[in-house]
Design an enzyme around this catalytic site. Structure first.
Site, PDB file in Angstrom:
ATOM      1  N   ASP A   1       0.850  -1.196   0.000  1.00 28.70           N
ATOM      2  CA  ASP A   1       0.000   0.000   0.000  1.00 28.70           C
ATOM      3  C   ASP A   1       0.889   1.250   0.000  1.00 28.70           C
ATOM      4  O   ASP A   1       1.852   1.351   0.760  1.00 28.70           O
ATOM      5  CB  ASP A   1      -0.885  -0.015   1.251  1.00 28.70           C
ATOM      6  CG  ASP A   1      -2.014   0.999   1.167  1.00 28.70           C
ATOM      7  OD1 ASP A   1      -3.182   0.599   1.163  1.00 28.70           O
ATOM      8  OD2 ASP A   1      -1.712   2.215   1.120  1.00 28.70           O
TER       9      ASP A   1
ATOM     10  N   ASN B   1     -12.867  -2.826   2.619  1.00 26.56           N
ATOM     11  CA  ASN B   1     -13.785  -1.697   2.743  1.00 26.56           C
ATOM     12  C   ASN B   1     -14.778  -1.733   1.576  1.00 26.56           C
ATOM     13  O   ASN B   1     -14.393  -2.014   0.440  1.00 26.56           O
ATOM     14  CB  ASN B   1     -13.010  -0.374   2.721  1.00 26.56           C
ATOM     15  CG  ASN B   1     -12.164  -0.189   3.968  1.00 26.56           C
ATOM     16  OD1 ASN B   1     -12.620  -0.466   5.074  1.00 26.56           O
ATOM     17  ND2 ASN B   1     -10.935   0.261   3.805  1.00 26.56           N
TER      18      ASN B   1
ATOM     19  N   HIS C   1     -10.346  -4.880  -3.156  1.00 26.12           N
ATOM     20  CA  HIS C   1      -9.014  -5.175  -2.626  1.00 26.12           C
ATOM     21  C   HIS C   1      -9.131  -5.583  -1.167  1.00 26.12           C
ATOM     22  O   HIS C   1      -9.959  -5.075  -0.422  1.00 26.12           O
ATOM     23  CB  HIS C   1      -8.063  -3.987  -2.783  1.00 26.12           C
ATOM     24  CG  HIS C   1      -8.620  -2.676  -2.306  1.00 26.12           C
ATOM     25  ND1 HIS C   1      -9.521  -1.945  -3.031  1.00 26.12           N
ATOM     26  CD2 HIS C   1      -8.390  -1.980  -1.167  1.00 26.12           C
ATOM     27  CE1 HIS C   1      -9.834  -0.837  -2.356  1.00 26.12           C
ATOM     28  NE2 HIS C   1      -9.153  -0.848  -1.219  1.00 26.12           N
TER      29      HIS C   1
ATOM     30  N   HIS D   1      -7.074  -5.738   2.312  1.00 22.97           N
ATOM     31  CA  HIS D   1      -5.914  -5.199   3.031  1.00 22.97           C
ATOM     32  C   HIS D   1      -5.368  -6.273   3.970  1.00 22.97           C
ATOM     33  O   HIS D   1      -6.133  -6.842   4.763  1.00 22.97           O
ATOM     34  CB  HIS D   1      -6.316  -4.010   3.915  1.00 22.97           C
ATOM     35  CG  HIS D   1      -6.831  -2.808   3.186  1.00 22.97           C
ATOM     36  ND1 HIS D   1      -6.076  -1.666   3.018  1.00 22.97           N
ATOM     37  CD2 HIS D   1      -8.034  -2.546   2.603  1.00 22.97           C
ATOM     38  CE1 HIS D   1      -6.797  -0.744   2.375  1.00 22.97           C
ATOM     39  NE2 HIS D   1      -7.981  -1.258   2.112  1.00 22.97           N
TER      40      HIS D   1
HETATM   41  P1  DGP Z   1      -9.574   1.708   0.509  1.00 25.69           P
HETATM   42  O1  DGP Z   1      -9.838   2.799   1.480  1.00 25.69           O
HETATM   43  O2  DGP Z   1      -9.967   0.357   1.085  1.00 25.69           O
HETATM   44  O3  DGP Z   1     -10.153   1.956  -0.866  1.00 25.69           O
HETATM   45  O4  DGP Z   1      -7.991   1.664   0.375  1.00 25.69           O
HETATM   46  C1  DGP Z   1      -7.284   1.988  -0.782  1.00 25.69           C
HETATM   47  C2  DGP Z   1      -5.810   1.866  -0.463  1.00 25.69           C
HETATM   48  O5  DGP Z   1      -5.109   1.874  -1.691  1.00 25.69           O
HETATM   49  C3  DGP Z   1      -5.252   3.017   0.362  1.00 25.69           C
HETATM   50  O6  DGP Z   1      -4.758   2.500   1.585  1.00 25.69           O
HETATM   51  C4  DGP Z   1      -4.134   3.606  -0.468  1.00 25.69           C
HETATM   52  C5  DGP Z   1      -3.901   2.567  -1.540  1.00 25.69           C
HETATM   53  N1  DGP Z   1      -3.578   3.094  -2.850  1.00 25.69           N
HETATM   54  C6  DGP Z   1      -4.298   3.997  -3.559  1.00 25.69           C
HETATM   55  N2  DGP Z   1      -3.716   4.255  -4.741  1.00 25.69           N
HETATM   56  C7  DGP Z   1      -2.595   3.479  -4.771  1.00 25.69           C
HETATM   57  C8  DGP Z   1      -1.571   3.304  -5.753  1.00 25.69           C
HETATM   58  O7  DGP Z   1      -1.553   3.904  -6.835  1.00 25.69           O
HETATM   59  N3  DGP Z   1      -0.570   2.434  -5.433  1.00 25.69           N
HETATM   60  C9  DGP Z   1      -0.553   1.736  -4.246  1.00 25.69           C
HETATM   61  N4  DGP Z   1       0.459   0.908  -4.041  1.00 25.69           N
HETATM   62  N5  DGP Z   1      -1.519   1.878  -3.319  1.00 25.69           N
HETATM   63  C10 DGP Z   1      -2.522   2.745  -3.577  1.00 25.69           C
END
Ligand code: DGP
Length: 114
Positions: A31, A88, A101, A103
């Site tokens: 993340d 989520n 996704h 976590h």
């Molecule tokens: P959610 O709140 O469950 O939709 O979490 C989305 C997560 O995705 C957040 O913790 C940050 C991560 N995230 C968003 N954009 C990117 C990206 O471009 N690359 C990576 N590695 N993580 C990302």
């Protein structure tokens, strides 16, 4: 693949990510905005916007995502002290990326959710 979806772009190799694991169905990467020492996202390659739009035919895929998360947790040495798996769904849960996704978080105390 959804054209403007960042996780579709990562899954197809069009955008970079720190990838830990991938197979024909999913990709797991760190993340970018970690909420725990270890924070990895397990993402299906198929574009599914959320748990809300899951179909019965996705049942095996979701099971495989959980098993992949367990394996990653094992590989990272998280099994003894524990870890958290979170999905989520929607606005109240704070879902910001509209591509399903899972976590995986651990590596230290995560605080109570209750
Ligand atoms: P959610 O709140 O469950 O939709 O979490 C989305 C997560 O995705 C957040 O913790 C940050 C991560 N995230 C968003 N954009 C990117 C990206 O471009 N690359 C990576 N590695 N993580 C990302």
């Amino acid at each position: 693949m959804a054209d403007e979806c960042i996780f579709c772009k990562i899954a197809s190799g069009k955008s970079p990510a720190n990838i830990e694991y991938q197979d024909k169905d999913m990709v797991a990467f760190w993340d970018v905005n970690p909420k725990a020492k270890i924070h990895i996202l397990i993402v299906p390659k198929k574009h599914i916007s959320s748990v809300v739009t899951l179909e019965r035919t996705d049942e095996k895929l979701v099971g495989e995502m959980v098993l992949a998360a367990r394996q990653l947790a094992r590989d990272k040495g998280l099994e003894d002290d524990g870890y958290r798996l979170v999905i989520n769904a929607g606005k109240h849960a704070g879902q910001v990326v509209e591509h399903l996704h899972l976590h995986l978080m651990g590596g230290g105390p995560l605080g109570s959710m209750g």
